[in-house]
Design a protein around this motif. Sequence first.
Motif, mmCIF file in Angstrom:
data_model
loop_
_atom_site.group_PDB
_atom_site.id
_atom_site.type_symbol
_atom_site.label_atom_id
_atom_site.label_comp_id
_atom_site.label_asym_id
_atom_site.label_seq_id
_atom_site.Cartn_x
_atom_site.Cartn_y
_atom_site.Cartn_z
ATOM 1 N N ARG A 17 1.222 -54.401 -0.257
ATOM 2 C CA ARG A 17 1.621 -53.379 0.746
ATOM 3 C C ARG A 17 2.720 -52.824 0.670
ATOM 4 O O ARG A 17 3.659 -53.496 0.406
ATOM 5 N N THR A 18 2.995 -51.810 1.236
ATOM 6 C CA THR A 18 4.584 -51.174 1.546
ATOM 7 C C THR A 18 5.356 -51.688 2.755
ATOM 8 O O THR A 18 4.712 -51.789 3.925
ATOM 9 N N ILE A 19 6.383 -52.473 2.401
ATOM 10 C CA ILE A 19 7.213 -52.918 3.319
ATOM 11 C C ILE A 19 8.367 -51.991 3.653
ATOM 12 O O ILE A 19 9.494 -52.060 3.005
ATOM 13 N N GLY A 20 8.160 -51.214 4.559
ATOM 14 C CA GLY A 20 9.355 -50.197 5.365
ATOM 15 C C GLY A 20 10.021 -49.756 4.069
ATOM 16 O O GLY A 20 9.513 -49.164 3.144
ATOM 17 N N ASN A 21 11.219 -49.680 3.794
ATOM 18 C CA ASN A 21 12.101 -49.170 2.845
ATOM 19 C C ASN A 21 12.466 -49.953 1.603
ATOM 20 O O ASN A 21 13.089 -49.596 0.752
ATOM 21 N N PHE A 22 11.614 -51.110 1.634
ATOM 22 C CA PHE A 22 11.938 -52.234 0.716
ATOM 23 C C PHE A 22 11.179 -51.910 -0.545
ATOM 24 O O PHE A 22 11.276 -52.334 -1.560
ATOM 25 N N ILE A 54 11.808 -61.766 0.202
ATOM 26 C CA ILE A 54 10.808 -61.091 -0.193
ATOM 27 C C ILE A 54 11.369 -60.721 -1.752
ATOM 28 O O ILE A 54 12.339 -60.271 -1.807
ATOM 29 N N LYS A 55 10.374 -60.243 -2.562
ATOM 30 C CA LYS A 55 10.488 -59.466 -3.951
ATOM 31 C C LYS A 55 9.475 -58.487 -3.706
ATOM 32 O O LYS A 55 8.553 -58.467 -3.478
ATOM 33 N N THR A 56 10.260 -57.182 -4.103
ATOM 34 C CA THR A 56 9.466 -56.063 -3.857
ATOM 35 C C THR A 56 9.974 -55.172 -5.121
ATOM 36 O O THR A 56 10.509 -55.635 -6.284
ATOM 37 N N SER A 57 9.001 -53.998 -5.223
ATOM 38 C CA SER A 57 9.318 -53.056 -6.308
ATOM 39 C C SER A 57 10.691 -52.228 -6.372
ATOM 40 O O SER A 57 11.139 -52.019 -7.601
ATOM 41 N N THR A 58 11.639 -52.471 -5.417
ATOM 42 C CA THR A 58 12.965 -52.121 -5.477
ATOM 43 C C THR A 58 14.112 -53.293 -5.742
ATOM 44 O O THR A 58 15.251 -53.099 -5.774
ATOM 45 N N GLY A 59 13.638 -54.368 -5.477
ATOM 46 C CA GLY A 59 14.469 -55.712 -5.552
ATOM 47 C C GLY A 59 14.101 -56.735 -4.743
ATOM 48 O O GLY A 59 12.960 -56.920 -4.391
ATOM 49 N N GLU A 60 14.924 -57.784 -4.598
ATOM 50 C CA GLU A 60 14.744 -59.101 -3.919
ATOM 51 C C GLU A 60 15.666 -59.127 -2.585
ATOM 52 O O GLU A 60 16.980 -58.702 -2.764
ATOM 53 N N TYR A 61 15.085 -59.433 -1.706
ATOM 54 C CA TYR A 61 15.839 -59.456 -0.046
ATOM 55 C C TYR A 61 15.647 -60.598 0.628
ATOM 56 O O TYR A 61 14.379 -61.326 0.403
ATOM 57 N N ALA A 62 16.799 -61.211 1.004
ATOM 58 C CA ALA A 62 16.731 -62.385 2.095
ATOM 59 C C ALA A 62 16.890 -61.887 3.626
ATOM 60 O O ALA A 62 17.647 -60.881 3.934
ATOM 61 N N LEU A 63 15.888 -61.851 4.100
ATOM 62 C CA LEU A 63 15.626 -61.590 5.679
ATOM 63 C C LEU A 63 15.674 -62.820 6.570
ATOM 64 O O LEU A 63 15.197 -63.885 6.385
ATOM 65 N N THR A 64 16.443 -62.581 7.828
ATOM 66 C CA THR A 64 15.960 -63.671 8.804
ATOM 67 C C THR A 64 14.387 -63.499 9.415
ATOM 68 O O THR A 64 13.936 -62.716 9.196
#
Length: 81
Positions: A17-22, A54-64
């Motif tokens: 699924r698409t996660i915002g701008n990520f 999260i790992k997405t089609s645009t990169g990896e991100y650490a979220l609170t």
Amino acid sequence: MSVMIEARRLNGTDLGRTIGNFGVLKQVSHGTLQVEVEEDNGNLIPMNLKTVIIKTSTGEYALTPSTKITITGKRSPEAGQ
């Protein structure tokens, strides 16, 4: 259709699924990062921070865990890749 949720609610059922701008969600994990924060006097204080990685089609991100994100209701065609 899209809905806003907190990052702590992401799980494997959201893959594709698409996660915002990520971008398209490819992997999600929940854990704790151990970091050291420097005080004004130079002392290092160890801290544990809960995170959602999260790992997405645009990169990896650490979220609170409390980060608000928008997730679409439709799975992306990229989901199988």
